[in-house]
Scaffold this motif. Structure first.
Motif, PDB file in Angstrom:
ATOM      1  N   VAL A 138     -16.568 -30.254  14.057  1.00 25.43           N
ATOM      2  CA  VAL A 138     -15.803 -29.462  13.318  1.00 25.43           C
ATOM      3  C   VAL A 138     -15.124 -30.264  12.225  1.00 25.43           C
ATOM      4  O   VAL A 138     -14.205 -31.200  12.793  1.00 25.43           O
ATOM      5  N   TYR A 139     -15.364 -30.326  11.001  1.00 24.43           N
ATOM      6  CA  TYR A 139     -14.937 -30.877   9.916  1.00 24.43           C
ATOM      7  C   TYR A 139     -13.915 -30.192   9.262  1.00 24.43           C
ATOM      8  O   TYR A 139     -13.699 -28.965   9.001  1.00 24.43           O
ATOM      9  N   THR A 140     -12.808 -30.794   8.821  1.00 21.67           N
ATOM     10  CA  THR A 140     -11.359 -30.407   8.196  1.00 21.67           C
ATOM     11  C   THR A 140     -11.249 -31.004   7.059  1.00 21.67           C
ATOM     12  O   THR A 140     -11.123 -32.277   7.041  1.00 21.67           O
ATOM     13  N   CYS A 141     -11.069 -30.267   5.878  1.00 18.93           N
ATOM     14  CA  CYS A 141     -10.866 -30.776   4.463  1.00 18.93           C
ATOM     15  C   CYS A 141      -9.192 -30.654   4.392  1.00 18.93           C
ATOM     16  O   CYS A 141      -8.660 -29.362   4.516  1.00 18.93           O
ATOM     17  N   ASN A 142      -8.371 -31.593   4.437  1.00 19.90           N
ATOM     18  CA  ASN A 142      -6.924 -31.407   4.579  1.00 19.90           C
ATOM     19  C   ASN A 142      -6.521 -31.837   2.890  1.00 19.90           C
ATOM     20  O   ASN A 142      -6.824 -33.113   2.537  1.00 19.90           O
ATOM     21  N   LEU A 143      -5.535 -31.051   2.208  1.00 21.81           N
ATOM     22  CA  LEU A 143      -4.885 -31.494   1.152  1.00 21.81           C
ATOM     23  C   LEU A 143      -3.662 -31.354   1.174  1.00 21.81           C
ATOM     24  O   LEU A 143      -3.025 -30.530   1.705  1.00 21.81           O
ATOM     25  N   HIS A 144      -2.833 -32.676   0.885  1.00 19.04           N
ATOM     26  CA  HIS A 144      -1.328 -32.849   1.016  1.00 19.04           C
ATOM     27  C   HIS A 144      -0.806 -33.122  -0.347  1.00 19.04           C
ATOM     28  O   HIS A 144      -1.361 -33.753  -0.982  1.00 19.04           O
ATOM     29  N   HIS A 145       0.282 -32.444  -0.388  1.00 18.50           N
ATOM     30  CA  HIS A 145       1.138 -32.980  -1.817  1.00 18.50           C
ATOM     31  C   HIS A 145       2.657 -33.385  -0.992  1.00 18.50           C
ATOM     32  O   HIS A 145       3.317 -32.252  -0.821  1.00 18.50           O
ATOM     33  N   HIS A 146       2.801 -34.446  -1.157  1.00 22.35           N
ATOM     34  CA  HIS A 146       4.058 -34.995  -0.489  1.00 22.35           C
ATOM     35  C   HIS A 146       5.303 -34.606  -1.219  1.00 22.35           C
ATOM     36  O   HIS A 146       6.393 -34.361  -0.769  1.00 22.35           O
ATOM     37  N   TYR A 147       5.317 -34.649  -2.546  1.00 19.09           N
ATOM     38  CA  TYR A 147       6.199 -34.175  -3.531  1.00 19.09           C
ATOM     39  C   TYR A 147       6.836 -32.639  -3.341  1.00 19.09           C
ATOM     40  O   TYR A 147       7.756 -32.295  -3.148  1.00 19.09           O
ATOM     41  N   CYS A 148       5.798 -31.857  -3.383  1.00 22.41           N
ATOM     42  CA  CYS A 148       6.004 -30.280  -3.434  1.00 22.41           C
ATOM     43  C   CYS A 148       5.890 -30.144  -1.661  1.00 22.41           C
ATOM     44  O   CYS A 148       6.250 -28.795  -1.528  1.00 22.41           O
ATOM     45  N   GLN A 149       5.722 -30.972  -0.802  1.00 28.62           N
ATOM     46  CA  GLN A 149       5.420 -30.574   0.710  1.00 28.62           C
ATOM     47  C   GLN A 149       4.807 -29.367   0.801  1.00 28.62           C
ATOM     48  O   GLN A 149       5.063 -28.396   1.504  1.00 28.62           O
ATOM     49  N   ASN A 150       3.705 -29.560   0.201  1.00 27.82           N
ATOM     50  CA  ASN A 150       2.517 -28.585   0.263  1.00 27.82           C
ATOM     51  C   ASN A 150       1.372 -28.833   1.067  1.00 27.82           C
ATOM     52  O   ASN A 150       1.087 -30.170   0.973  1.00 27.82           O
ATOM     53  N   GLN A 151       0.524 -28.297   1.898  1.00 28.21           N
ATOM     54  CA  GLN A 151      -0.566 -28.537   2.560  1.00 28.21           C
ATOM     55  C   GLN A 151      -1.518 -27.348   2.662  1.00 28.21           C
ATOM     56  O   GLN A 151      -1.119 -26.262   2.979  1.00 28.21           O
ATOM     57  N   GLU A 152      -2.777 -27.717   2.384  1.00 26.90           N
ATOM     58  CA  GLU A 152      -3.942 -26.701   2.639  1.00 26.90           C
ATOM     59  C   GLU A 152      -5.069 -27.356   3.312  1.00 26.90           C
ATOM     60  O   GLU A 152      -5.374 -28.602   2.975  1.00 26.90           O
ATOM     61  N   SER A 153      -5.926 -26.482   4.203  1.00 28.99           N
ATOM     62  CA  SER A 153      -6.976 -27.045   4.868  1.00 28.99           C
ATOM     63  C   SER A 153      -7.851 -26.069   5.196  1.00 28.99           C
ATOM     64  O   SER A 153      -7.902 -24.766   4.858  1.00 28.99           O
ATOM     65  N   VAL A 154      -9.228 -26.539   5.125  1.00 26.81           N
ATOM     66  CA  VAL A 154     -10.422 -25.788   5.352  1.00 26.81           C
ATOM     67  C   VAL A 154     -11.402 -26.612   6.610  1.00 26.81           C
ATOM     68  O   VAL A 154     -11.518 -27.425   6.651  1.00 26.81           O
ATOM     69  N   GLN A 155     -11.838 -25.715   7.391  1.00 25.29           N
ATOM     70  CA  GLN A 155     -12.558 -25.910   8.776  1.00 25.29           C
ATOM     71  C   GLN A 155     -13.949 -25.560   8.305  1.00 25.29           C
ATOM     72  O   GLN A 155     -14.367 -24.317   8.019  1.00 25.29           O
ATOM     73  N   ILE A 156     -15.032 -26.459   8.699  1.00 19.91           N
ATOM     74  CA  ILE A 156     -16.609 -26.287   8.822  1.00 19.91           C
ATOM     75  C   ILE A 156     -17.144 -26.817  10.161  1.00 19.91           C
ATOM     76  O   ILE A 156     -16.722 -28.068  10.166  1.00 19.91           O
ATOM     77  N   GLN A 157     -17.845 -26.215  10.625  1.00 19.52           N
ATOM     78  CA  GLN A 157     -18.542 -26.639  11.787  1.00 19.52           C
ATOM     79  C   GLN A 157     -20.105 -26.988  11.466  1.00 19.52           C
ATOM     80  O   GLN A 157     -20.629 -26.129  10.856  1.00 19.52           O
ATOM     81  N   LEU A 158     -20.272 -28.185  11.772  1.00 17.05           N
ATOM     82  CA  LEU A 158     -21.910 -28.598  11.551  1.00 17.05           C
ATOM     83  C   LEU A 158     -22.530 -28.945  12.746  1.00 17.05           C
ATOM     84  O   LEU A 158     -21.924 -29.510  13.777  1.00 17.05           O
ATOM     85  N   ASN A 159     -23.456 -28.248  12.880  1.00 17.70           N
ATOM     86  CA  ASN A 159     -24.696 -28.451  13.887  1.00 17.70           C
ATOM     87  C   ASN A 159     -25.862 -29.063  13.396  1.00 17.70           C
ATOM     88  O   ASN A 159     -26.336 -28.640  12.322  1.00 17.70           O
ATOM     89  N   VAL A 160     -26.526 -29.820  14.312  1.00 15.97           N
ATOM     90  CA  VAL A 160     -27.798 -30.619  13.944  1.00 15.97           C
ATOM     91  C   VAL A 160     -28.960 -30.011  14.692  1.00 15.97           C
ATOM     92  O   VAL A 160     -28.742 -29.773  15.798  1.00 15.97           O
ATOM     93  N   THR A 161     -30.110 -29.730  13.848  1.00 14.53           N
ATOM     94  CA  THR A 161     -31.180 -29.174  14.681  1.00 14.53           C
ATOM     95  C   THR A 161     -32.436 -29.876  14.338  1.00 14.53           C
ATOM     96  O   THR A 161     -32.337 -30.700  13.306  1.00 14.53           O
ATOM     97  N   LYS A 162     -33.386 -30.128  15.184  1.00  9.14           N
ATOM     98  CA  LYS A 162     -34.712 -30.761  14.837  1.00  9.14           C
ATOM     99  C   LYS A 162     -35.874 -29.700  14.380  1.00  9.14           C
ATOM    100  O   LYS A 162     -36.962 -30.301  14.041  1.00  9.14           O
ATOM    101  N   SER A 163     -35.580 -28.415  14.182  1.00 10.92           N
ATOM    102  CA  SER A 163     -36.403 -27.565  14.045  1.00 10.92           C
ATOM    103  C   SER A 163     -36.091 -26.947  12.564  1.00 10.92           C
ATOM    104  O   SER A 163     -34.673 -26.430  12.431  1.00 10.92           O
TER     105      SER A 163
END
Length: 421
Positions: free
Chosen positions: A126-151
């Motif tokens: 499960v990959y998570t994209c995290n955006l942080h803004h330390h001055y504004c004390q703001n945070q946003e994130s997005v999650q994506i699950q990656l599965n690998v197949t041979k077919s």
């Protein structure tokens, strides 16, 4: 019934006042200040978050980083890469160098998508994209699950209700999307035009939406004064307000006309900040005059203000009622409560009377039924008693007749015997 529409009107006015106050911003501080006539007042309005620090040096206030969570071993979390406007892309695993990346223009166009080349089985997680803004004390994130197949037939993308799932063919390339085009995360934003502070004055009896604007301050250095109060040095705000984060308003030579509600509004559109500090200033009578010797010594010393602070949480919405609306609103609450109590009392009285009437009618009906049943039984008993009483009378009468008959026979026999003799 005539009071019900009035109650609705008062409730609607209360809701309208609450909604209008919410549009003015969150009240983080409220004070009542009382000062005598002729003294000087300082309405303190400070916020460390409004200190102007323009991001020209690329001081890494904004950061993006990708993390991956794997269930083997025991849900471990691993940092894939991170990047900020003032630093280069940093990849943490040597195996991923040259294989994973994000666009170099991420902080210009808001595209922070992760590119993975030559996907292998170990890339699952499960990959998570995290955006942080330390001055504004703001945070946003997005999650994506990656599965690998041979077919190749099993490749697909779908949403499971919580996150997006990518099923990718082993050995191919994939782009995990993370796009945020909000101005907060992009370069080229004129931050000095996004910070604004202004003071409003609301005289007694005036609605909040009709308050007078006193001054506007911009982080770029622009300043707009409304009315002659600042030109005549009656009111003033520090020139380096955005440098120190101190937007306090100073009022000299207080007059009774200065009485009212003062509001300090702090807008930080860059961070999405809107705070409001409210001060209710009351101007009392002037202090009594002191002897000449004392006045010369204390010439430059002003009277100490009497400040009553209202304890409040860190961020709380405070509704400061006006004189007219305050009276009308509480009158509406009192009338609505009185109407409700009157309706309840009338309902109880009506129900009690109906119950008593039903109980009385039921008792009378039951009494009549009892009389009818008792009357039939008594007549029946009387007839039975009459018939039973007649039986012994008839039997005694018959016995007496038989006795008289026997006596007459005996007498006749004796009389005949005497005659024959």
């Amino acid at each position: 019934m005539t009071l019900l529409p009035a109650m609705c009107v008062f409730m609607a006015s209360a809701w309208g006042q609450r909604s209008s106050n919410s549009r003015l911003g969150a009240v983080v501080e409220a004070k009542n200040i009382t000062l005598p006539v002729g003294s000087n007042a300082v309405l303190s309005c400070q916020s460390p978050r409004m200190v102007w620090t323009q991001d020209r040096l690329k001081d890494r206030q904004r950061v993006v980083h990708w993390d991956v969570t794997r269930n083997i071993p025991k849900y471990s979390v691993e940092r894939v890469l991170d990047m900020s406007p003032g630093a280069r892309l940093r990849v943490y695993n040597n195996f991923n160098k040259g294989r994973v990346s994000i666009p170099t223009s991420a902080f210009k166009d808001g595209n922070f998508s992760l590119v993975i080349n030559n996907v292998v089985q170990s890339d699952r997680g499960v990959y998570t994209c995290n955006l942080h803004h330390h001055y504004c004390q703001n945070q946003e994130s997005v999650q994506i699950q990656l599965n690998v197949t041979k077919s190749a037939n099993k490749e697909k993308r779908y949403w499971d209700g919580e996150k997006t799932i990518f099923v990718v063919l082993s050995g191919s390339s994939v782009v995990l999307p993370c796009v945020n085009r909000h101005p907060l995360w992009r370069d080229g934003l004129q931050e000095d035009q996004q910070q604004v502070a202004h003071w409003d004055f609301q005289p007694p009896g005036v609605r909040p939406d009709r308050a007078e604007r006193l001054v506007d301050l911009y982080a770029s250095g622009e300043r707009r004064d409304y009315g002659p109060l600042f030109a005549d040095n009656k009111m003033s705000v520090a020139e380096d307000a955005f440098t120190l984060g101190d937007f306090s308003l100073s009022i000299s030579d207080l007059k009774p006309a200065d009485k009212g509600l003062y509001s300090c509004h702090l807008h930080h559109h860059y961070c999405g900040l809107h705070e409001r500090r409210v001060f209710r200033l009351t101007v009392g009578p002037s202090l009594p005059s002191t002897p000449t010797t004392a006045s010369t010594v204390l010439r430059n010393e002003g009277p100490e203000p009497r400040i009553e602070e209202v304890e409040s949480p860190h961020v709380v919405n405070v509704i400061l009622p006006e004189y007219r609306n305050y009276f009308v609103q509480h009158l509406g609450y009192f009338l609505a409560t009185f109407l409700l109590l009157a309706v309840i009392v009338v309902a109880i009285i009506v129900l009690t009377r109906r119950r008593k009437k039903r109980g009385l009618a039921y008792d009378l009906h039951r009494y009549d039924e009892r009389n009818v049943t008792n009357g039939g039984e008594s007549s029946l008993d009387c007839t039975e008693l009459k018939t039973r009483n007649q039986e012994p009378l008839n039997s005694d009468y018959k016995n007496n007749l038989l006795k008289e008959r026997d006596l007459s026979k005996d007498c006749n026999k004796d009389f005949d015997g005497k005659l024959w003799k």
